[in-house]
Motif scaffolding. Structure first.
Motif, mmCIF file in Angstrom:
data_model
loop_
_atom_site.group_PDB
_atom_site.id
_atom_site.type_symbol
_atom_site.label_atom_id
_atom_site.label_comp_id
_atom_site.label_asym_id
_atom_site.label_seq_id
_atom_site.Cartn_x
_atom_site.Cartn_y
_atom_site.Cartn_z
ATOM 1 N N ARG A 180 8.625 -43.256 61.504
ATOM 2 C CA ARG A 180 9.778 -42.564 62.120
ATOM 3 C C ARG A 180 10.262 -41.434 61.230
ATOM 4 N N ILE A 181 10.264 -41.663 59.921
ATOM 5 C CA ILE A 181 10.683 -40.604 58.994
ATOM 6 C C ILE A 181 9.729 -39.424 59.084
ATOM 7 N N GLU A 186 12.589 -32.477 59.872
ATOM 8 C CA GLU A 186 13.777 -31.616 59.808
ATOM 9 C C GLU A 186 14.934 -32.282 59.073
ATOM 10 N N HIS A 187 14.808 -33.575 58.790
ATOM 11 C CA HIS A 187 15.856 -34.317 58.087
ATOM 12 C C HIS A 187 15.331 -34.881 56.772
ATOM 13 N N THR A 188 16.255 -35.223 55.874
ATOM 14 C CA THR A 188 15.920 -35.866 54.602
ATOM 15 C C THR A 188 16.398 -37.310 54.653
ATOM 16 N N ASP A 217 6.920 -35.948 52.841
ATOM 17 C CA ASP A 217 7.691 -35.116 51.902
ATOM 18 C C ASP A 217 9.194 -35.224 52.097
ATOM 19 N N ASN A 218 9.659 -35.560 53.298
ATOM 20 C CA ASN A 218 11.099 -35.631 53.551
ATOM 21 C C ASN A 218 11.690 -36.994 53.218
ATOM 22 N N GLY A 270 6.218 -38.418 49.050
ATOM 23 C CA GLY A 270 7.668 -38.343 48.966
ATOM 24 C C GLY A 270 8.167 -37.828 47.629
ATOM 25 N N LYS A 271 9.466 -37.965 47.419
ATOM 26 C CA LYS A 271 10.096 -37.599 46.153
ATOM 27 C C LYS A 271 10.725 -38.857 45.572
ATOM 28 N N ARG A 272 10.765 -38.944 44.245
ATOM 29 C CA ARG A 272 11.267 -40.140 43.582
ATOM 30 C C ARG A 272 12.639 -39.874 42.972
ATOM 31 N N TRP A 273 13.508 -40.869 43.061
ATOM 32 C CA TRP A 273 14.823 -40.728 42.466
ATOM 33 C C TRP A 273 15.297 -42.072 41.935
#
Length: 199
Positions: A100-101, A106-108, A126-127, A156-159
């Motif tokens: 779904r992501i 268009e969304h994060t 990526d989002n 993706g991105k890691r935080w």
């Protein structure tokens, strides 16, 4: 059904308005060894106020299928009132969440867990911002293990969410934070909050 707005400070849309919550799997069964803030968890507190104290993890398909905002640039917190990657969550639900992501670039979407080993069940788009939570109350070995697992996430991105900040991160050298796109640091809030001496 549309997504509700969030009061979490860092869930802010690109236009400056409040972001959204996508809480389709509320509740958490992480033991105190995994979640040092279990007894003062803000989501557990919400359950006491609005669900009679029931914090049993519960999948809600009608919320999973909620409509995302039409306007691009939304920042959406995914299952912030639970842990989508806890061992009680079926792999199919994690994979469906990733799909779904990916369908909404268009969304994060921000995901946060105390069980980072399960983040690698999928390759994230990526989002997707996939993150782990530390408080400093974990053992040094657990801190290192959480960051090691986070570094192995595909896509993706890691935080990192270092909140509530209860103690220094003893198991992590500054170089151990390389590869993270974002670190959120904050004190404990709410009733009975304690500010650490080193803060």
């Amino acid at each position: 059904m549309s997504l509700p707005r969030s009061k979490i400070e860092y869930l802010v849309n690109t236009d400056g308005t409040r972001g959204f919550c996508w809480n389709f799997y509320p509740g958490c069964a992480n033991p105190i060894e995994v979640c040092a803030t279990r007894e003062v968890c803000w989501a557990r507190g919400l359950a006491k106020r609005f669900r009679g104290g029931d914090f049993t993890p519960t999948y809600k398909p009608e919320l999973f299928n909620a409509t995302f905002p039409r306007k691009p640039g939304a920042r959406i917190g995914v299952c912030f009132t639970g842990d989508l990657f806890g061992p009680w969550v079926a792999e199919d639900i994690i994979k469906a969440t990733c799909s779904r992501i990916a369908e909404h670039p268009e969304h994060t979407f921000l995901l946060l867990t105390k069980s980072p080993q399960r983040l690698n069940l999928v390759s994230w788009p990526d989002n997707a911002w996939v993150g782990c939570s530390l408080t400093g109350a974990e053992t040094p070995d657990r801190q290192r293990g959480i960051l090691d697992a986070l570094r192995q996430v595909e896509g993706g991105k890691r935080w990192l969410s270092y909140e509530p900040t209860l103690a220094p991160l003893k198991g992590i050298e500054p170089m151990g934070l390389l590869g993270l796109s974002w670190i959120v640091i904050g004190p404990q809030g709410g009733k009975g909050a304690v500010t650490p001496q080193f803060w």
